[in-house]
Design an enzyme around this catalytic site. Sequence first.
Site, PDB file in Angstrom:
ATOM      1  N   PHE A 124       0.528   5.483   8.438  1.00  0.00           N
ATOM      2  CA  PHE A 124       0.276   4.378   9.357  1.00  0.00           C
ATOM      3  C   PHE A 124       1.619   4.019   9.995  1.00  0.00           C
ATOM      4  CE2 PHE A 124      -0.168  -0.032  10.600  1.00  0.00           C
ATOM      5  CZ  PHE A 124      -1.413  -0.040  11.193  1.00  0.00           C
ATOM      6  N   ASP A 193       1.648   2.659  -0.638  1.00  0.00           N
ATOM      7  CA  ASP A 193       0.955   1.743   0.268  1.00  0.00           C
ATOM      8  C   ASP A 193      -0.537   1.817  -0.075  1.00  0.00           C
ATOM      9  OD1 ASP A 193      -0.484   0.647   2.412  1.00  0.00           O
ATOM     10  OD2 ASP A 193       1.068   1.152   3.867  1.00  0.00           O
ATOM     11  N   TYR A 218      -6.641  -8.177   3.891  1.00  0.00           N
ATOM     12  CA  TYR A 218      -7.625  -8.516   4.935  1.00  0.00           C
ATOM     13  C   TYR A 218      -8.650  -7.412   5.163  1.00  0.00           C
ATOM     14  CZ  TYR A 218      -3.755  -6.312   7.536  1.00  0.00           C
ATOM     15  OH  TYR A 218      -2.736  -5.489   7.929  1.00  0.00           O
ATOM     16  N   LYS A 219      -8.518  -6.282   4.445  1.00  0.00           N
ATOM     17  CA  LYS A 219      -9.486  -5.195   4.633  1.00  0.00           C
ATOM     18  C   LYS A 219     -10.590  -5.347   3.581  1.00  0.00           C
ATOM     19  CE  LYS A 219      -5.793  -2.037   6.178  1.00  0.00           C
ATOM     20  NZ  LYS A 219      -5.977  -2.009   7.625  1.00  0.00           N
ATOM     21  N   ARG A 365     -13.850   5.858  13.557  1.00  0.00           N
ATOM     22  CA  ARG A 365     -13.648   5.541  12.139  1.00  0.00           C
ATOM     23  C   ARG A 365     -14.692   4.514  11.714  1.00  0.00           C
ATOM     24  NH1 ARG A 365      -8.098   3.079   9.810  1.00  0.00           N
ATOM     25  NH2 ARG A 365      -8.975   1.314  10.910  1.00  0.00           N
TER      26      ARG A 365
HETATM   27  C1  LIG Z   1      -1.793   1.797   5.632  1.00  0.00           C
HETATM   28  C2  LIG Z   1      -1.336   0.545   6.308  1.00  0.00           C
HETATM   29  N1  LIG Z   1      -0.091   0.085   6.067  1.00  0.00           N
HETATM   30  C3  LIG Z   1       0.370  -1.029   6.667  1.00  0.00           C
HETATM   31  C4  LIG Z   1      -0.423  -1.743   7.541  1.00  0.00           C
HETATM   32  C5  LIG Z   1       0.150  -2.933   8.289  1.00  0.00           C
HETATM   33  O1  LIG Z   1       0.134  -4.069   7.582  1.00  0.00           O
HETATM   34  P1  LIG Z   1       0.625  -5.475   8.149  1.00  0.00           P
HETATM   35  O2  LIG Z   1       0.100  -5.615   9.536  1.00  0.00           O
HETATM   36  O3  LIG Z   1      -0.019  -6.429   7.175  1.00  0.00           O
HETATM   37  O4  LIG Z   1       2.077  -5.534   8.088  1.00  0.00           O
HETATM   38  C6  LIG Z   1      -1.740  -1.326   7.785  1.00  0.00           C
HETATM   39  C7  LIG Z   1      -2.605  -2.092   8.695  1.00  0.00           C
HETATM   40  O5  LIG Z   1      -3.713  -1.769   9.018  1.00  0.00           O
HETATM   41  C8  LIG Z   1      -2.189  -0.140   7.171  1.00  0.00           C
HETATM   42  O6  LIG Z   1      -3.418   0.327   7.405  1.00  0.00           O
END
Ligand SMILES: Cc1ncc(COP(=O)(O)O)c(C=O)c1O
Length: 389
Positions: A124, A193, A218-219, A365
């Site tokens: 990501f 992560d 939040y997911k 998705r």
């Molecule tokens: C795998 C992954 N890492 C990090 C994040 C980003 O997180 P944040 O916006 O809370 O910093 C996301 C957001 O969707 C994500 O899917």
Amino acid sequence: MSLADTARKLDALDPIAHCRDEFDLDPDVVYLNGNSLGALPRAVAPRLAEVVGQQWGRRLIRGWGEGWWGAPERLGDRLAPLVGSAPGQVVVGDSTSVNLFKALVAAIRLNPGRPELLVDAATFPTDGYIAASVARLTGVRVRPVPMPEAAAEVNEHTAVLLANHVDFRSGVLHDMGAITEAAHRAGALVVWDLCHSVGALPVELDAHQVDLAVGCTYKFLNGGPGAPAFLYVPQRFQDAFDQPLSGWCGHAEPFAMTPEYTPGAGVTRGRTGTPDILSMLALDAALDVWDKTSIAEVRAKGLRLTDFFLSCVDELLGDRVTVRTPRDTGRGNHVALSVPDAGQVMKELIAREVIGDYRPPDVLRFGFAPLYVRYADALTAVEVIAGVI
Ligand SMILES: Cc1ncc(COP(=O)(O)O)c(C=O)c1O
């Protein structure tokens, strides 16, 4: 048996069907984006009304002494069983990106003298951006590696590997145990992560001797837009955990107001500034649904739901789409389908109340949150996709 009969039967037999009642859902919408933003738990609005009206409105600043101050650690302990952690090792607050920054710098400080930071090549984006900045700050260099090769690529030059548990695009689930073990054999640390695995499947941080981890709420944890993230620091690293955002809330004596920074005991030193109490207590209410089920039941339904979705895809869409997600159990709770003109297709699906998302260049998705998605929803979604493409 027809797909509709199968869906009816699976829904009737679903052992966690009662969890759907805990959510305030629009009956006209098939919501398959709980892997980006979870649905609204019914417990949240009344809890927030109480927090705002009573705690903030009446108790005012006394609220800090009546539960607010300790919320990051208390909520961390509520999350701990979902990530396979003993109590006292998870702290809630800030965003995933911010916690990732803390974790990566701290990990490099825990493993000095090694020049490389390995990063999942398909990560990501925020993870890659933060890793690049951490590399500039600390003097290590980033080397992207495809996750399937990560275990083989970690070597004596590697300080830290930054790994995703579930790939945000394809849904591939990576082997946390094997990768962590390989990294440790090479003397490297791993930061995981967990954004796409927490709340979707069992995560065993302590059992796999994970070094540090971060994730969002939040997911699949339904904490709401911008809900605070979490940071895992196992007990064995807590005394040496030297994180770069040394704000006053991580201080051993925050109210002593001393000019020097002395890190707090345990996971508390992962904190930085004033906790976002409204979001945190919304998350607290959202977590109540876990008293009615277990992560094992959620995982079992998640696999069955995505299996059923894939059978519907095979039968109704055939070779009009390409399935990008593994069909074995090496996957999380979302399914990626490739189609030409995917961005436009997703717009049309959303206009027909089937909500998934689009990831460039060609991925549709669909996230299956087992707490509230039904087998009938999976079938409806595929019927609507068939009509659109
Ligand atoms: C795998 C992954 N890492 C990090 C994040 C980003 O997180 P944040 O916006 O809370 O910093 C996301 C957001 O969707 C994500 O899917």
